[in-house]
Design a protein around this motif. Structure first.
Motif, PDB file in Angstrom:
ATOM      1  N   LEU A 278       0.820  -1.218   0.000  1.00  0.00           N
ATOM      2  CA  LEU A 278       0.000   0.000   0.000  1.00  0.00           C
ATOM      3  C   LEU A 278       0.849   1.260   0.000  1.00  0.00           C
ATOM      4  CD1 LEU A 278      -2.724  -0.977   2.649  1.00  0.00           C
ATOM      5  CD2 LEU A 278      -2.608  -1.543   0.220  1.00  0.00           C
ATOM      6  N   SER A 279       2.163   1.112   0.054  1.00  0.00           N
ATOM      7  CA  SER A 279       3.034   2.283   0.176  1.00  0.00           C
ATOM      8  C   SER A 279       2.861   3.247  -1.003  1.00  0.00           C
ATOM      9  CB  SER A 279       4.496   1.828   0.237  1.00  0.00           C
ATOM     10  OG  SER A 279       5.348   2.948   0.128  1.00  0.00           O
ATOM     11  N   ASP A 280       2.721   4.521  -0.668  1.00  0.00           N
ATOM     12  CA  ASP A 280       2.638   5.541  -1.722  1.00  0.00           C
ATOM     13  C   ASP A 280       3.954   5.658  -2.483  1.00  0.00           C
ATOM     14  OD1 ASP A 280       0.055   6.129  -1.091  1.00  0.00           O
ATOM     15  OD2 ASP A 280       0.568   7.745   0.297  1.00  0.00           O
ATOM     16  N   ASN A 281       5.023   5.161  -1.891  1.00  0.00           N
ATOM     17  CA  ASN A 281       6.332   5.283  -2.538  1.00  0.00           C
ATOM     18  C   ASN A 281       6.636   4.148  -3.517  1.00  0.00           C
ATOM     19  OD1 ASN A 281       7.100   7.654  -1.216  1.00  0.00           O
ATOM     20  ND2 ASN A 281       7.601   6.480   0.632  1.00  0.00           N
ATOM     21  N   LEU A 282       5.766   3.151  -3.570  1.00  0.00           N
ATOM     22  CA  LEU A 282       6.003   2.016  -4.473  1.00  0.00           C
ATOM     23  C   LEU A 282       4.880   1.955  -5.503  1.00  0.00           C
ATOM     24  CD1 LEU A 282       7.135  -0.767  -1.972  1.00  0.00           C
ATOM     25  CD2 LEU A 282       8.568   0.767  -3.320  1.00  0.00           C
ATOM     26  N   ASP A 297      -0.138  -3.497   4.790  1.00  0.00           N
ATOM     27  CA  ASP A 297       1.314  -3.492   4.948  1.00  0.00           C
ATOM     28  C   ASP A 297       1.675  -4.322   6.179  1.00  0.00           C
ATOM     29  OD1 ASP A 297       1.503  -1.836   2.779  1.00  0.00           O
ATOM     30  OD2 ASP A 297       1.707   0.004   3.949  1.00  0.00           O
ATOM     31  N   THR A 298       2.866  -4.897   6.151  1.00  0.00           N
ATOM     32  CA  THR A 298       3.291  -5.679   7.313  1.00  0.00           C
ATOM     33  C   THR A 298       4.796  -5.551   7.515  1.00  0.00           C
ATOM     34  OG1 THR A 298       3.121  -7.847   8.360  1.00  0.00           O
ATOM     35  CG2 THR A 298       3.738  -7.855   6.066  1.00  0.00           C
ATOM     36  N   THR A 299       5.221  -5.742   8.760  1.00  0.00           N
ATOM     37  CA  THR A 299       6.647  -5.763   9.068  1.00  0.00           C
ATOM     38  C   THR A 299       7.068  -7.211   9.247  1.00  0.00           C
ATOM     39  OG1 THR A 299       6.517  -3.620  10.142  1.00  0.00           O
ATOM     40  CG2 THR A 299       8.409  -4.998  10.699  1.00  0.00           C
ATOM     41  N   VAL A 300       8.015  -7.643   8.458  1.00  0.00           N
ATOM     42  CA  VAL A 300       8.438  -9.039   8.498  1.00  0.00           C
ATOM     43  C   VAL A 300       9.548  -9.235   9.529  1.00  0.00           C
ATOM     44  CG1 VAL A 300       9.370 -10.950   7.137  1.00  0.00           C
ATOM     45  CG2 VAL A 300       7.834  -9.304   6.074  1.00  0.00           C
ATOM     46  N   VAL A 301      10.533  -8.346   9.474  1.00  0.00           N
ATOM     47  CA  VAL A 301      11.638  -8.390  10.439  1.00  0.00           C
ATOM     48  C   VAL A 301      11.788  -6.983  11.010  1.00  0.00           C
ATOM     49  CG1 VAL A 301      14.130  -8.706  10.742  1.00  0.00           C
ATOM     50  CG2 VAL A 301      12.859 -10.218   9.204  1.00  0.00           C
ATOM     51  N   LEU A 319      -1.048 -25.181   9.022  1.00  0.00           N
ATOM     52  CA  LEU A 319      -0.140 -25.174  10.165  1.00  0.00           C
ATOM     53  C   LEU A 319      -0.789 -24.627  11.441  1.00  0.00           C
ATOM     54  CD1 LEU A 319       2.986 -23.866   8.224  1.00  0.00           C
ATOM     55  CD2 LEU A 319       2.675 -26.165   9.149  1.00  0.00           C
ATOM     56  N   GLY A 320      -2.045 -24.175  11.324  1.00  0.00           N
ATOM     57  CA  GLY A 320      -2.694 -23.588  12.487  1.00  0.00           C
ATOM     58  C   GLY A 320      -2.030 -22.297  12.918  1.00  0.00           C
ATOM     59  N   MET A 321      -1.570 -21.538  11.947  1.00  0.00           N
ATOM     60  CA  MET A 321      -0.876 -20.285  12.247  1.00  0.00           C
ATOM     61  C   MET A 321      -1.595 -19.136  11.549  1.00  0.00           C
ATOM     62  SD  MET A 321       2.953 -21.798  11.663  1.00  0.00           S
ATOM     63  CE  MET A 321       3.899 -20.594  12.522  1.00  0.00           C
ATOM     64  N   ALA A 322      -1.118 -17.927  11.784  1.00  0.00           N
ATOM     65  CA  ALA A 322      -1.747 -16.754  11.167  1.00  0.00           C
ATOM     66  C   ALA A 322      -1.289 -16.621   9.726  1.00  0.00           C
ATOM     67  CB  ALA A 322      -1.375 -15.503  11.947  1.00  0.00           C
ATOM     68  N   ARG A 323      -2.207 -16.215   8.851  1.00  0.00           N
ATOM     69  CA  ARG A 323      -1.802 -15.968   7.465  1.00  0.00           C
ATOM     70  C   ARG A 323      -1.187 -14.588   7.351  1.00  0.00           C
ATOM     71  NH1 ARG A 323      -4.752 -12.380   4.765  1.00  0.00           N
ATOM     72  NH2 ARG A 323      -6.851 -11.931   5.514  1.00  0.00           N
ATOM     73  N   ALA A 324      -0.387 -14.415   6.319  1.00  0.00           N
ATOM     74  CA  ALA A 324       0.202 -13.095   6.063  1.00  0.00           C
ATOM     75  C   ALA A 324      -0.908 -12.147   5.621  1.00  0.00           C
ATOM     76  CB  ALA A 324       1.258 -13.203   4.975  1.00  0.00           C
ATOM     77  N   VAL A 325      -0.720 -10.865   5.863  1.00  0.00           N
ATOM     78  CA  VAL A 325      -1.783  -9.905   5.536  1.00  0.00           C
ATOM     79  C   VAL A 325      -1.606  -9.309   4.153  1.00  0.00           C
ATOM     80  CG1 VAL A 325      -2.265  -9.382   7.942  1.00  0.00           C
ATOM     81  CG2 VAL A 325      -0.548  -8.022   6.688  1.00  0.00           C
ATOM     82  N   ASN A 326      -0.665  -9.842   3.386  1.00  0.00           N
ATOM     83  CA  ASN A 326      -0.574  -9.443   1.987  1.00  0.00           C
ATOM     84  C   ASN A 326       0.058 -10.587   1.187  1.00  0.00           C
ATOM     85  OD1 ASN A 326       2.366  -9.147   1.943  1.00  0.00           O
ATOM     86  ND2 ASN A 326       2.088  -7.234   3.085  1.00  0.00           N
ATOM     87  N   GLY A 327       0.188 -10.368  -0.107  1.00  0.00           N
ATOM     88  CA  GLY A 327       0.702 -11.415  -0.986  1.00  0.00           C
ATOM     89  C   GLY A 327       2.195 -11.348  -1.230  1.00  0.00           C
ATOM     90  N   GLY A 328       2.907 -10.598  -0.392  1.00  0.00           N
ATOM     91  CA  GLY A 328       4.364 -10.528  -0.506  1.00  0.00           C
ATOM     92  C   GLY A 328       4.829  -9.467  -1.491  1.00  0.00           C
TER      93      GLY A 328
END
Lengths: 428, 461
Positions: A278-282, A297-301, A319-328
């Motif tokens: 979603l960054s306006d810079n990309l 948007d998400t922070t990975v590290v 895996l019973g875990m949370a999905r990422a909030v975007n497609g990478g």
């Protein structure tokens, strides 16, 4: 008929076919492209494309099909084939589609190409290179304007429409003088407006200038273990290992070295990696993805700590875990506090790497490959362009061995990342 | 998609050199990861494209709709695009060599189609085979991919044909753990020209591949790291194929030569050992139809074999109409496009180093201290002929005998120098059908060769 009406009609027919869950994506794309070859604009392309993707789930069995026509007969044939595929599939409770989200529309970028600007920017680059770098051959330059309208609808009530327009610019070049030949190099970027000469974007002029130097390469004096300064053009080699190993395949099959590492230190604390569609810079960002998700948007590290895995909905369910909030993709790496100049000055012996041609790293991250379009550094100064130089190390360890990150960053429209200094790389 | 349209009917709309191509690519994929189905998909993408040449410039247009009006609009748009470019810059009125090639081929199955259930059951049977017979495997995946490319071409020169090429591949990946509990992986593809029903009529061949892969995986489990540096090596036949395609082949494509490849300086010179002959075959070798048979290229040129290196001498390059004109030589039928919306580029077809007369055992016995390398992962090369290939595993050679397994590494060097060091070629020819070349557009290619004894730089710590 527009993409939204088409997708709605296809979804209605999927519902009528008895799917428990159904998803349809219809995308109309217009491409306008100018291609230059060996310094001569050679091809003008206009393309109109349509993609229709359908995913159906019955009793946890999933099938997907894609066609590029929207006439009733083609859609009927595709639905019949999809039904057979879905019936034949193996059930898995992890199969699912995006949950309901309010209807939304997103628009970004221009809607029409500026052919004059496309033509003039290529001609301008050709003249710039012919004047300033007569030994450089612009093997291929292209500017493509793409306009896409994508409708995503599903049986959970998702109704998303995204309209995007952007120019993609790519440049490929090498230098030749007599029998002296440089290694080929290339770069590219995405932009909403062609307001800046190509040479001034994304390091293009610097890389072309380096090609002239790289006609006369030397071997490094001998094998050493030292520092690597990784340019933004090939930083994804190093961060890509981590991104791959925190994604579906390696996580599901259990071979990821990052399983169980959430909130653990996976990189030097100076490193923060974000995925920001979603960054306006990309300009290559996006608002919708998958089977009807709205991207965030998400922070990975963050400061070296792993903050999230990049799992799809299927992977997360598995895996019973949370999905990422975007497609990478859409990588943003926070700048450091060093200047690139100072980073080079601090290298006793090392390599400044612009392009990496390497083998597939193993599951532990061990890698080796050739440093292309790269330079030897000794006593804080760049010495000469190198040839036949292999670098090797461990990609996971490299992220922990970062010693400096530059203040300067390079924005390609698809990423905005700095130069990164890594210790402990073997060159031979 | 309707593929029986008479394209000649539109020839009255051609105002200058024009190619009209009707194409559909159809693909299928089924994937299993540790016994779970992770993919089950099909796609079809087709349409009409027109490419028009006007005073040295190309106009291109395409669309998915196949009505007469739509095809006419596509021709008009391509003509308009070419006229736009030719009017914007000083053109010399270049003329392309005429070609009136004709060729039809059809590699679709000869028997009945299998149902989706039967294909899935075949994959599931293989997965169960791994579970039963490979007890040390900790993780496994099987991915089937099938691609049919159907093309109908008509050009203003009168060339034309209807060709359907097919190929089916299953990628097998096995992972175990070494004594330190770290994953150790090995993968390989099996498949060839043809549709699923013809290629995978019997599971025993795939099971034999699984057995070989598993045995190698066990060898690799506690493999040593190869010693970095220059070494005497035997490159297994699959590496010879990628050497032919990636390291040499690309440098001898006409457009790359025109752009400044080092090969342009070497024509007629000794660039390899006299043992080395390398050919880009159009469709057939020794009476055998090759993995990617091309009879008519996408410019309407009858495809011919191109001898690139003969007994060590660089003899020729691969061309499309433009590069042949530039170099004042004959067209070779190497212009190929991937999708209907792609323009043809100079591409390889079935590129191979021809076999020699040595036995592999004798080749290994001739090395005192070196490596036998196999199972490539990826490869890249440069116009300088500097290359890099990823290698999944190999074996040490000590005093003429195979020793310990060695783990993943890369090999690199200058291809034309490596070829000069070739001292033995085995007498077997192995073709690989799983290659997907990535030069601007992805495209299936065939690669082949024997085992090669030479010297190469091995990467590592």
């Amino acid at each position: 008929m527009g993409v939204r009406e088409t997708s709605a009609q296809v979804l209605d027919r999927m519902r009528a076919s008895g799917y428990d869950k159904a998803y349809c994506n219809v995308a109309d794309q217009e491409l306008h492209e100018l291609q230059s070859e060996d310094g001569d604009i050679k091809l003008m392309r206009t393309a109109f494309e349509t993609d229709v993707s359908m995913t159906g789930i019955i009793e946890h069995k999933r099938g997907s099909i894609g066609i590029n026509t929207t006439d009733r007969g083609s859609v009927d044939d595709a639905l019949e084939s999809l039904r057979q595929m879905t019936n034949a599939a193996q059930p898995d409770e992890a199969n699912d589609i995006a949950e309901h989200t309010p209807a939304a529309q997103f628009t970004s970028g221009p809607s029409e190409p500026d052919y004059d600007a496309m033509y003039d920017r290529i001609m301008e680059l050709q003249e710039h290179v012919a004047t300033n770098y007569p030994t450089v051959n612009l093997r291929s330059t292209s500017i493509t304007f793409g306009k896409t309208s994508t409708s995503r609808v599903n049986s959970n009530g998702v109704d998303l429409l995204e309209e995007q327009g952007a120019y993609s610019v790519s440049v490929q070049f090498s230098a030749k003088d007599g029998e002296a030949t440089s290694s080929m190099n290339y770069t590219g970027y995405s932009t909403h407006v062609l307001d800046v000469p190509i040479a001034q974007k994304n390091d293009v002029d610097q890389l072309i200038a380096q090609s002239v130097e790289q006609m006369h390469t030397k071997n490094i004096p001998g094998k050493f273990t030292g520092d690597l300064i990784v340019s933004p053009h090939c930083l994804s080699t190093f961060t890509g290992f981590l991104m791959g190993k925190i994604s579906d395949s390696a996580m599901i099959d259990g071979t990821s070295i990052y399983r169980g590492q959430l909130k653990e230190l996976v990189a030097d604390p100076s490193l923060t990696i974000r995925c920001c569609p979603l960054s306006d810079n990309l300009t290559a960002g996006y608002h919708t993805y998958g089977t009807g998700f709205v991207a965030q948007d998400t922070t990975v590290v963050e400061n070296g700590l792993l903050q999230t895995f990049m799992l799809s909905q299927f992977g997360a369910n598995k895996l019973g875990m949370a999905r990422a909030v975007n497609g990478g993709g859409c990588t943003i790496i926070e700048p450091g506090d060093s200047s690139l100049e100072d980073m080079i000055k601090n290298v006793a012996e090392g390599i400044f790497i612009n392009r990496f041609s390497g083998g597939r790293p193993n599951d532990q991250g061990e890698f080796s490959g050739i440093a292309k379009n790269s330079y030897y550094i000794k006593d804080g100064e760049i010495q000469f362009p190198i040839r036949e130089t292999t670098i090797s190390g461990n990609l996971a360890a490299s992220l922990k061995n970062i010693t400096a990150i530059s203040r300067e960053r390079l924005n390609s429209g698809a990423s905005n990342v700095p130069w990164v200094q890594i210790r402990g790389i073997t060159a031979s | 998609m309707q593929t029986d349209i008479d394209l000649k009917r539109f020839s009255n709309q051609f105002t200058s050199y024009t190619e009209l191509r009707l194409q559909e690519n159809r693909s299928e994929g089924i994937g299993f990861l540790n016994g779970d189905m992770i993919s089950n998909s099909k796609s079809a993408a087709g349409g009409i494209s027109a490419r028009v040449f006007d005073k040295g410039a190309w106009g291109f247009s395409c669309g998915a709709e196949l009505s007469d009006d739509s095809i006419s609009r596509t021709i008009q748009m391509a003509t308009k695009n070419a006229a736009f470019l030719s009017s914007r810059s000083g053109r010399d009125g270049a003329v392309l060599p005429p070609a009136t090639g004709h060729g039809d081929s059809d590699f679709t199955r000869t028997g009945p189609a299998l149902s989706q259930e039967e294909k899935i059951a075949f994959l599931k049977k293989l997965d169960n085979y791994i579970v039963r017979n490979c007890p040390e495997v900790k993780s496994r995946s099987l991915n089937m991919s099938c691609l049919d490319m159907e093309k109908q071409l008509f050009t203003s020169d009168g060339a034309g044909g209807h060709n359907i090429t097919t190929r089916s591949i299953i990628m097998i990946r096995l992972t175990t753990e070494n004594d330190q509990g770290q994953p150790v992986e090995l993968f390989s593809g099996i498949g060839e020209r043809g549709q699923f029903e013809d290629v995978f009529s019997d599971s025993s061949e795939v099971e034999a591949t699984i057995d070989k892969l598993y045995n190698k995986l066990l060898d690799k489990k506690n493999a040593a790291r190869p010693e970095a540096g220059h070494h005497d090596v035997i490159l297994d036949s699959d590496l010879a194929g990628i050497l032919a395609h990636e390291a040499i082949g690309h440098t001898t494509e006409g457009d790359i030569v025109k752009a400044g490849s080092v090969a342009g300086d070497y024509l007629g010179q000794q660039v390899a050992s006299e043992l080395v002959t390398m050919v880009d075959f159009a469709n057939t070798w020794h009476g055998e139809t090759l993995p990617v048979p091309v009879y008519l290229d996408d410019e309407g040129v009858q495809s011919e074999d191109v001898t690139i290196i003969e007994n060590g001498i660089l003899k020729g390059f691969m061309h499309n109409k433009e590069t042949a004109t530039h170099f004042n030589t004959s067209v070779t039928g190497n212009a190929r496009a991937y999708q209907y919306h792609d323009e043809p580029l100079v591409r390889m077809r079935n590129t191979a180093i021809l076999p020699g007369t040595s036995k592999l055992d004798d080749m290994i016995a001739s090395i005192d201290n070196g490596y036998y390398l196999m199972n490539w992962t990826n490869g890249q090369a440069d116009s300088t002929s500097e290359f890099m290939f990823g290698v999944q595993m190999g074996y040490e050679i000590k005093d003429g005998k195979l020793g310990r397994a060695v783990s993943d590494t890369t090999i690199s060097g200058i291809a034309f120098e490596l070829l000069k060091d070739v001292s033995m070629l085995s007498d077997e020819m192995v073709w690989n059908c799983s290659g997907m070349c990535g030069k601007k557009q992805p495209l299936p290619v065939g690669m082949g060769g024997p085992a090669v004894k030479t010297k190469v730089f091995i990467g590592g710590q």
